[in-house]
Design a protein around this motif. Structure first.
Motif, PDB file in Angstrom:
ATOM      1  N   GLU A 188      12.403   3.783   8.122  1.00 11.53           N
ATOM      2  CA  GLU A 188      12.209   5.219   8.314  1.00 11.53           C
ATOM      3  C   GLU A 188      12.309   5.547   9.798  1.00 11.53           C
ATOM      4  O   GLU A 188      11.911   4.750  10.657  1.00 11.53           O
ATOM      5  N   TYR A 189      12.841   6.726  10.079  1.00  9.01           N
ATOM      6  CA  TYR A 189      13.086   7.147  11.461  1.00  9.01           C
ATOM      7  C   TYR A 189      12.583   8.567  11.645  1.00  9.01           C
ATOM      8  O   TYR A 189      12.986   9.468  10.921  1.00  9.01           O
ATOM      9  N   ARG A 190      11.700   8.727  12.615  1.00  6.52           N
ATOM     10  CA  ARG A 190      11.156  10.048  12.921  1.00  6.52           C
ATOM     11  C   ARG A 190      11.774  10.489  14.245  1.00  6.52           C
ATOM     12  O   ARG A 190      11.222  10.256  15.314  1.00  6.52           O
ATOM     13  N   ARG A 191      12.910  11.153  14.147  1.00  5.97           N
ATOM     14  CA  ARG A 191      13.685  11.452  15.353  1.00  5.97           C
ATOM     15  C   ARG A 191      12.974  12.397  16.310  1.00  5.97           C
ATOM     16  O   ARG A 191      12.961  12.164  17.517  1.00  5.97           O
ATOM     17  N   TYR A 192      12.396  13.448  15.786  1.00  6.00           N
ATOM     18  CA  TYR A 192      11.920  14.520  16.664  1.00  6.00           C
ATOM     19  C   TYR A 192      10.424  14.437  16.983  1.00  6.00           C
ATOM     20  O   TYR A 192       9.855  15.396  17.476  1.00  6.00           O
ATOM     21  N   TYR A 193       9.851  13.266  16.730  1.00  4.53           N
ATOM     22  CA  TYR A 193       8.530  12.978  17.285  1.00  4.53           C
ATOM     23  C   TYR A 193       8.505  11.489  17.630  1.00  4.53           C
ATOM     24  O   TYR A 193       8.005  10.661  16.866  1.00  4.53           O
ATOM     25  N   PRO A 194       9.070  11.109  18.793  1.00  2.00           N
ATOM     26  CA  PRO A 194       9.254   9.695  19.135  1.00  2.00           C
ATOM     27  C   PRO A 194       8.004   9.051  19.729  1.00  2.00           C
ATOM     28  O   PRO A 194       8.075   8.373  20.772  1.00  2.00           O
ATOM     29  N   HIS A 195       6.871   9.256  19.089  1.00  2.56           N
ATOM     30  CA  HIS A 195       5.619   8.657  19.545  1.00  2.56           C
ATOM     31  C   HIS A 195       4.831   8.192  18.328  1.00  2.56           C
ATOM     32  O   HIS A 195       5.075   8.634  17.197  1.00  2.56           O
ATOM     33  N   LEU A 196       3.899   7.291  18.562  1.00  2.00           N
ATOM     34  CA  LEU A 196       3.126   6.707  17.475  1.00  2.00           C
ATOM     35  C   LEU A 196       1.877   7.528  17.189  1.00  2.00           C
ATOM     36  O   LEU A 196       1.293   8.131  18.094  1.00  2.00           O
ATOM     37  N   THR A 197       1.469   7.525  15.938  1.00  2.00           N
ATOM     38  CA  THR A 197       0.263   8.234  15.512  1.00  2.00           C
ATOM     39  C   THR A 197      -0.655   7.245  14.794  1.00  2.00           C
ATOM     40  O   THR A 197      -0.235   6.152  14.381  1.00  2.00           O
ATOM     41  N   ARG A 198      -1.887   7.633  14.613  1.00  2.00           N
ATOM     42  CA  ARG A 198      -2.827   6.752  13.928  1.00  2.00           C
ATOM     43  C   ARG A 198      -2.429   6.571  12.457  1.00  2.00           C
ATOM     44  O   ARG A 198      -2.686   5.525  11.858  1.00  2.00           O
ATOM     45  N   GLN A 199      -1.813   7.553  11.876  1.00  2.60           N
ATOM     46  CA  GLN A 199      -1.358   7.449  10.489  1.00  2.60           C
ATOM     47  C   GLN A 199      -0.328   6.332  10.321  1.00  2.60           C
ATOM     48  O   GLN A 199      -0.246   5.696   9.266  1.00  2.60           O
ATOM     49  N   ASP A 200       0.460   6.074  11.362  1.00  2.56           N
ATOM     50  CA  ASP A 200       1.486   5.034  11.285  1.00  2.56           C
ATOM     51  C   ASP A 200       0.881   3.649  11.064  1.00  2.56           C
ATOM     52  O   ASP A 200       1.515   2.775  10.462  1.00  2.56           O
ATOM     53  N   LEU A 201      -0.320   3.425  11.574  1.00  2.00           N
ATOM     54  CA  LEU A 201      -0.973   2.129  11.400  1.00  2.00           C
ATOM     55  C   LEU A 201      -1.206   1.806   9.928  1.00  2.00           C
ATOM     56  O   LEU A 201      -1.156   0.643   9.517  1.00  2.00           O
TER      57      LEU A 201
END
Length: 608
Positions: A50-63
């Motif tokens: 999966e690729y999140r192009r327009y938010y190129p930063h990590l979030t806590r949900q990603d963990l």
């Protein structure tokens, strides 16, 4: 008992889904079509990429959602892009504590800031890996990233990756603490390395190497083996473990590291997409292929125009059996004066004696403008014209195209000037990191469909905060789509005007990289149509797949692949593969470089 079994089954399925998910974070906000080669090996071994192009930063949900993350570094400060933040580093540190996999893909062109940040983070984890500066083995002193072939290390932890060298793109040497960390090397220097950190795994390589799956089958085999290995923690045991973790130190870097607390989740408008993207189910609109391309394919020489060298160029074209000549015109020669009219009359007379199609060309960067300049995402001016400035289109782009279409007189024979070509290389990098001058900003905001009060508030923002505001609200996707559509609208109007001037006029574009920024994609959309597809002269060997992706975006094109002019010989075994690439994957080939008789004879044999 039945309910307990059902609960365990659901829990097991959820864990399995998480283990199969991989997130790509690209600090350059790259177009998905340029990342498909990077995603393909991971997809091939069962990852859902999966690729999140327009938010190129990590979030806590990603963990919780992903087990593996591929971080592709930006190009700051040499080129405009986003960059790693302190919040990203905090999430990455927690990622490996949760037995996750972190793949760091540093930028080999520019990107000193993110390489430095990656090194500081690796040192803080005690990983025993550092990205070098190009002064190690396999690189001359002071050299930058080197174009290298990599060799999988025999008997390494990645023992199923083969033994044959493979083209690995551009790389910096990796400094490692333990030889067991090397997964691939060149000239005794590690190019791919890994480290066990707590319960997780860190892998380091260049963006170029990670994207080399399409370059060669051996490169794909290595990357597939690497991707498969990251899913097998039991096989990580022979990799050197981290030692001596330290405090994270981010002072005295190339540029200040942004302090940005990681949000709980990405903004609503920055949804992730799946890579490789599913093929469109829409029926392809057939494109009309010009008869000269249908018969022989494009066989193009790309060169710089000078009248004294014209005869030698024509001689080379005859020896090499080419059918098109594209020449970049110096900016002073585009001006309509008595001397230039005479110059182009002489040129047209010489070309009329041949069967060549001529494409006078100009660099996009060289089109002069009296209007405003582009503004990058930091709010700084760039040396390229504002892409949606009306003065740029009316006073620069339009007259330049009209002049090129009329070289040689108002009515030269139609077979002399087949079309007009634009060199995109000089400007794509600037437009890729820009799009926030006043004219762009107004057009982009209008495409978001906001209410009047919100529009007025956003319109008053100064340039330095425009990008960050749109990023955090999840509006970058709609914003850049609006910019691309606005460019396409202007290009459609110009195409109609030029084809009224010359009904058979073609539009060609030359680029070393696949066009993927909002301005050049808008140009391609506007200048193309099913009955008159644009001609793309690219170096990317993907043909059919690339054009299919372009067609999904209403870009109708015929492509030619660039052959390396420095290769004066090809092994006989290479010829069938090259012919297939040029005349099956693409609609022909183009050359750029020295026009020698030996090369011409080689190309003639190649095309038979």
């Amino acid at each position: 008992m039945r309910h307990l079994c059902l609960f365990l089954l659901v829990l097991s399925a959820a864990c399995q889904t998480e283990a199969r998910r991989l997130l790509v974070v690209d600090l350059t906000l790259a177009d998905p079509l340029t990342l498909e080669a990077t995603a393909a090996p991971w997809h091939a071994v069962g990852y859902r990429v999966e690729y999140r192009r327009y938010y190129p930063h990590l979030t806590r949900q990603d963990l919780d959602r992903y087990r593996t993350v591929v971080v592709l570094g930006g190009r700051e400060p040499e080129g405009r892009s986003d960059a790693l933040t302190i919040g990203d580093l905090a999430i990455l540190a927690e990622w490996i504590r949760r037995d996750g996999v972190v793949v760091l893909g540093y930028a080999e062109a520019g990107g000193a800031l993110d390489r430095w940040i990656m090194n500081q983070w690796l040192a803080a984890q005690g990983a025993g890996i550092a990205i070098g500066t190009g002064t190690g083995a396999g690189a001359g002193a002071g050299a930058g990233a080197q174009l290298l072939d990599a060799t999988p290390l025999p008997h390494s932890a990645l023992d199923n990756a083969g033994f044959a060298p493979f083209p690995a793109g551009r790389n910096y040497p990796l400094q490692i603490r333990d030889r067991s960390q090397t997964l691939a090397r060149a000239s005794g220097t590690a190019l791919v390395a890994a480290s066990r950190v707590q319960d997780g795994l860190i892998v380091v390589a260049s963006r170029s190497l990670l994207a080399s799956a399409d370059a060669d089958a051996r490169a794909r085999d290595f990357l597939v083996a690497l991707a498969r290995w990251t899913r097998r923690p039991a096989e990580w045991a022979s990799i050197g473990a981290a030692t001596r973790p330290a405090l994270l130190r981010l002072a005295d870097g190339p540029q200040q590291v942004t302090v940005h607390a990681p949000p709980r989740a990405p903004p609503a408008g920055a949804a992730a997409i799946v890579l490789p993207q599913p093929a469109s189910t829409n029926r392809d609109d057939p494109v009309v292929v010009p008869s000269w391309i249908n018969r022989q394919g494009m066989r193009v020489l790309w060169s710089r125009f000078t009248l004294p060298s014209l005869d030698s160029l024509l001689g080379f074209v005859e020896v090499a059996a080419l059918n098109a000549l594209a020449t970049t015109i110096p900016e002073p020669a585009v001006a309509d004066t008595e001397s230039t009219r005479n110059l182009w009359k002489i040129t047209a007379d010489r070309l009329q004696a041949t069967s060549l199609r001529w494409f006078p060309a100009i660099s996009l960067f060289a089109i002069p403008s009296q209007g405003a300049n582009e503004v990058d995402r930091h709010g700084n001016l760039t040396p390229i014209a504002c892409g949606l400035d009306s003065l740029y289109w009316r006073g620069a782009v339009r007259p330049t195209y009209r002049t090129l279409a009329r070289l040689g007189g108002t009515r030269p024979p139609p077979e002399v000037i087949a079309g007009v070509a634009l060199d995109l290389d000089s400007a794509m990098s600037y437009f890729r990191g820009s799009g926030f001058c006043d004219a762009d900003y107004r057009a982009g905001l209008a495409a978001l469909g906001l209410d009047r009060a919100e529009m007025e508030r956003l319109a008053g923002l100064p340039p330095p905060v425009r990008y960050d505001t749109l990023l955090e609200r999840g509006w970058l996707s709609g914003y850049f789509e609006g910019l691309e559509a606005a460019v396409a609208e202007r290009a459609v109007a110009l195409r109609g005007e030029l084809r009224r001037l010359r009904p058979d006029l073609r539009f060609a574009f030359h680029a070393s990289e696949v066009p993927a920024d909002w301005f050049t994609l808008g140009l391609l959309r506007g200048f193309s149509s099913p009955d008159a597809p644009v001609l793309l002269w690219l170096k990317d060997r993907r043909g059919r797949a690339l054009l299919r992706r372009f067609r999904e975006r209403n870009v109708f094109a015929l492509s030619a692949v660039g052959l390396r002019p420095d290769r004066v010989t090809f092994a006989p075994s290479e010829w069938p593969r090259l012919r297939f690439t040029a005349f099956s994957e693409h609609a022909g080939f183009w050359l750029d470089g020295a026009a020698t008789d030996s090369l011409g004879r080689l190309i003639r044999r190649f095309t038979k």
